[in-house]
Design a protein around this motif. Structure first.
Motif, PDB file in Angstrom:
ATOM      1  N   VAL A  28       0.836  -1.208   0.000  1.00  0.00           N
ATOM      2  CA  VAL A  28       0.000   0.000   0.000  1.00  0.00           C
ATOM      3  C   VAL A  28       0.868   1.253   0.000  1.00  0.00           C
ATOM      4  O   VAL A  28       0.648   2.196  -0.775  1.00  0.00           O
ATOM      5  N   ASP A  29       1.883   1.260   0.879  1.00  0.00           N
ATOM      6  CA  ASP A  29       2.773   2.423   0.963  1.00  0.00           C
ATOM      7  C   ASP A  29       3.536   2.631  -0.345  1.00  0.00           C
ATOM      8  O   ASP A  29       3.719   3.772  -0.796  1.00  0.00           O
ATOM      9  N   ARG A  32       1.315   4.122  -3.052  1.00  0.00           N
ATOM     10  CA  ARG A  32       1.099   5.562  -2.881  1.00  0.00           C
ATOM     11  C   ARG A  32       2.266   6.363  -3.455  1.00  0.00           C
ATOM     12  O   ARG A  32       2.079   7.409  -4.073  1.00  0.00           O
ATOM     13  N   ALA A  33       3.480   5.847  -3.221  1.00  0.00           N
ATOM     14  CA  ALA A  33       4.670   6.562  -3.698  1.00  0.00           C
ATOM     15  C   ALA A  33       4.910   6.353  -5.184  1.00  0.00           C
ATOM     16  O   ALA A  33       5.574   7.175  -5.831  1.00  0.00           O
ATOM     17  N   PRO A  35       2.392   5.565  -8.051  1.00  0.00           N
ATOM     18  CA  PRO A  35       1.009   5.276  -8.486  1.00  0.00           C
ATOM     19  C   PRO A  35       0.883   4.741  -9.902  1.00  0.00           C
ATOM     20  O   PRO A  35      -0.218   4.393 -10.327  1.00  0.00           O
TER      21      PRO A  35
END
Length: 682
Positions: A28-29, A32-33, A35
């Motif tokens: 998930v992290d 986010r970084a 996309p």
């Protein structure tokens, strides 16, 4: 590779460098970084083999359907977590790693000797621990298995760890999943442990290079030197022992003895001698002898990814890329196609032959005391010679030199001090054009490809008869016939065991396969199982060389073989059970078994090899197969020997006689190579 003692140091002496992580949260992290695409994890396939192969039985040759089920579960869990996987497998052994490769292979050979001693003494496979050996060809078949599951799978053309780290860094991947402390040394993405992986909650341990540097007071760019001073597969521990001993002595004068002091001492040594501005540059500050300097320079360069530099080197030129040493023997189109097939993990062996003329084969479960069955490396030598003959010239060049392939093959009695040079040989009946085999589009090309593959296994005249069988059946016919002709010691019971398991493996469900048991492990059946599975690797190599006449997925062991099922059929066949019982009452199975058996025995007869009934007295009195609730009583037949025929010096002759191998000791059954091979340096 692997840095000597580093992972143990991180786990035991500074646990703060081992960080528990949640892979779902990491994904998930990372998303986010980044996309633009899914979180990607690069998987070191070689390091995962032991994690994946959790099947209870391993000594029999592999439980391949169960293994496929395990791989499917592995892929499914990561897919459900939103993580894309890219798998890498080693595709070559670089020269600088050969010495370490040999050392490990010889060590495994000793373990295999102990495994067979245990089997003969107790009639069971060892319970695990130190005495364990992965099934033959597991890495090779795993590539094709993962591709069949829709996964991106790659095969390296140089050091595998380097390619994994380069790929992961250049594509902003979320991490590398493996079990190799070298991934701490490469300045790339996070290194995640497969041995600590828990698929149920998708957690594992991250080995942090940043925290390691904090503990040791080093810079990340110092880690390659640390790895070389501690010892790895490129720079041996012995090569840097003088420096390490001096560092340790100096460290102990200043500090009390602590656990892991060797690593602390080397790190302190690096700090003391670190090149500062205006001081002596790089390794010259370490007062090295020339051999030490050369070894450390080479070792450090191995860890430098594109664009990276080291303060310990005067120039950070990249490690040389692979050179195509055999390029003059094949057209550019062939070389390019071989490279592409290799890197996409779609072929086997061909790239290694065409690019550097070096092939290797790791350990196989073979009993050094077995005198009837030659080692697989020797038995399949004629097949490899003909594969080489398809790819390389079979006649001397204008200067009189003959091309040869260097083979590093592990078998009992081979000290692996140097490679064996194998000369390519022509096929028995065909002279196919490689360009036509690989790129031809005419309707008749497929028939030529098939005939060529059959000729590799000396079955060219059976092309018409084999058309009525599907691809897995043809694979079994090729291998069982070849083994029977070359070994010349197979009994009718052995052939029945091979063929009945090949029929029954397609009739049983995964759950039924899981219920299989045997009450005893027979050492000869162990070797016969490994012999067949190794044969499948040569079959897919021939399929690659011949332009893929058969779908590669149809030649895999999960379509043709299960080790535990074979062992069960071997015990049944040698205890004299009826054919109907051997085929488990299946009328369709009996029909297929009968037709395949007739063809195999006919092919053997045409080659002067008569396969006789020779039921063997099984080594343990409780030797009986156990399948679900069905127990078969041992009939206790006496072992008797049929008259042995003299091997012919022509196709079909016993490989270990025809090609210069002979038993080194009549009792121990070791083999060595008689001095027949050409000594060309090509």
């Amino acid at each position: 590779m692997g840095v000597k003692g580093l992972q143990y140091f991180m786990e035991t002496c500074c646990a703060d460098t081992c960080v528990p992580v949640d892979l779902k949260q990491m994904a998930v992290d990372h998303a986010r970084a980044h996309p633009d695409g899914p979180a990607t994890l690069v998987v070191d396939g070689m390091a995962c083999l032991r994690y994946w192969y959790r099947c209870e039985a391993w000594v029999h040759g592999g439980q391949w359907q169960e293994y496929m089920h395990i791989l499917q579960e592995f892929v499914d869990e990561f897919t459900a977590a939103g993580i894309r996987l890219v798998f890498f497998f080693d595709g070559t052994v670089e020269d600088q790693k050969r010495a370490e490769w040999v050392k490990r292979r010889l060590r495994v050979s000793q373990d295999i000797g102990r495994i067979f001693h245990h089997v003969k003494t107790h009639g069971q496979q060892p319970d695990g621990g130190d005495l364990f050996c992965l099934p033959s060809g597991l890495a090779t078949f795993s590539r094709f298995a993962l591709k069949s599951l829709g996964q991106e799978t790659r095969c390296s053309v140089r050091e595998g760890d380097y390619e994994i780290s380069d790929y992961a860094l250049s594509r902003d991947c979320m991490g590398i999943l493996g079990q190799d402390s070298d991934f701490v040394i490469y300045d790339a993405v996070p290194y995640l442990s497969v041995s600590e992986l828990n698929l149920k909650d998708m957690t594992t341990v991250l080995f942090s290079r940043e925290r390691l540097c904090q503990v040791l007071k080093l810079r990340v760019t110092d880690l390659p030197l640390l790895a070389c001073l501690l010892g790895n597969d490129v720079v041996s521990e012995q090569r840097t022992q003088r420096l390490r001993n001096g560092a340790l002595a100096s460290f102990r004068k200043k500090h009390r003895q602590v656990q892991g002091d060797k690593v602390y001492a080397v790190a302190d040594f690096i700090n003391v001698h670190h090149p500062s501005s205006g001081a002596a540059f790089g390794l010259s500050s370490l007062s090295l002898v020339e051999e030490e300097k050369e070894a450390l320079e080479k070792g450090i360069r191995v860890y430098l990814l594109p664009g990276q530099t080291s303060p310990w080197l005067e120039s950070s030129r990249p490690v040389h890329k692979p050179v195509c040493l055999m390029g003059k023997y094949a057209p550019a189109e062939i070389l390019q196609a071989a490279l592409e097939k290799h890197t996409r993990a779609e072929g086997f062996l061909v790239y290694n032959v065409l690019y550097d003329g070096v092939v290797e084969c790791s350990n196989t479960l073979e009993d050094e005391d077995e005198v009837e069955l030659p080692p697989q490396a020797i038995l399949y030598l004629p097949v490899r010679e003909r594969i080489y003959g398809l790819l390389l010239p079979v006649v001397p060049d204008c200067s009189g030199q003959t091309v040869s392939v260097k083979e590093w093959f592990v078998f009992p009695g081979n000290p692996l001090k140097e490679p064996t040079r194998v000369t390519p040989k022509p096929l028995n009946s065909l002279k196919p054009d490689l360009m036509a085999l690989w790129f031809g589009t005419e309707p008749e090309v497929k028939a030529v490809q098939t005939s060529t593959l059959l000729d590799v296994f000396d079955l060219h005249e059976f092309n018409a008869e084999l058309k009525r069988f599907d691809s897995p059946s043809i694979a079994v016919i090729c291998l069982v016939t070849y083994i029977a002709v070359q070994a010349r010691q197979l009994s009718l019971e052995d052939v029945d065991a091979y063929l009945s398991q090949a029929v029954c493996v397609r009739l049983k469900s995964f759950r039924e396969m899981q219920q299989l048991r045997t009450s005893v492990v027979d050492p000869r059946a162990v070797q016969l199982g490994s012999l067949f599975v190794r044969g499948l690797t040569y079959l897919i190599a021939a399929n690659t060389a011949c332009g893929f006449p058969f779908p590669m997925g149809e030649l895999m062991p999960w379509k043709t073989f299960d080790g535990l099922l074979f062992h069960s059929k071997y015990l049944q066949a040698h205890s004299g059970c009826p054919k109907e019982e051997l085929l488990e009452g299946s009328s369709s199975g009996m029909a297929l078994f009968t037709s395949v058996r007739e063809l195999v025995l006919d092919a053997c007869r045409r080659r002067g090899v008569s396969v006789h009934s020779r039921p063997r007295r099984l080594q343990h009195r409780d030797a009986r197969p156990v399948e679900a609730d069905d127990l078969h009583q041992e009939r206790g037949h006496q072992l008797h020997h049929s008259t042995q025929q003299e091997p012919r010096q022509q196709p079909g002759a016993s490989a270990h006689h025809q090609h210069g191998y002979r038993p080194r000791h009549p009792k121990r059954g070791r083999y060595h190579l008689a001095p027949r091979w050409p000594q060309s340096q090509n």
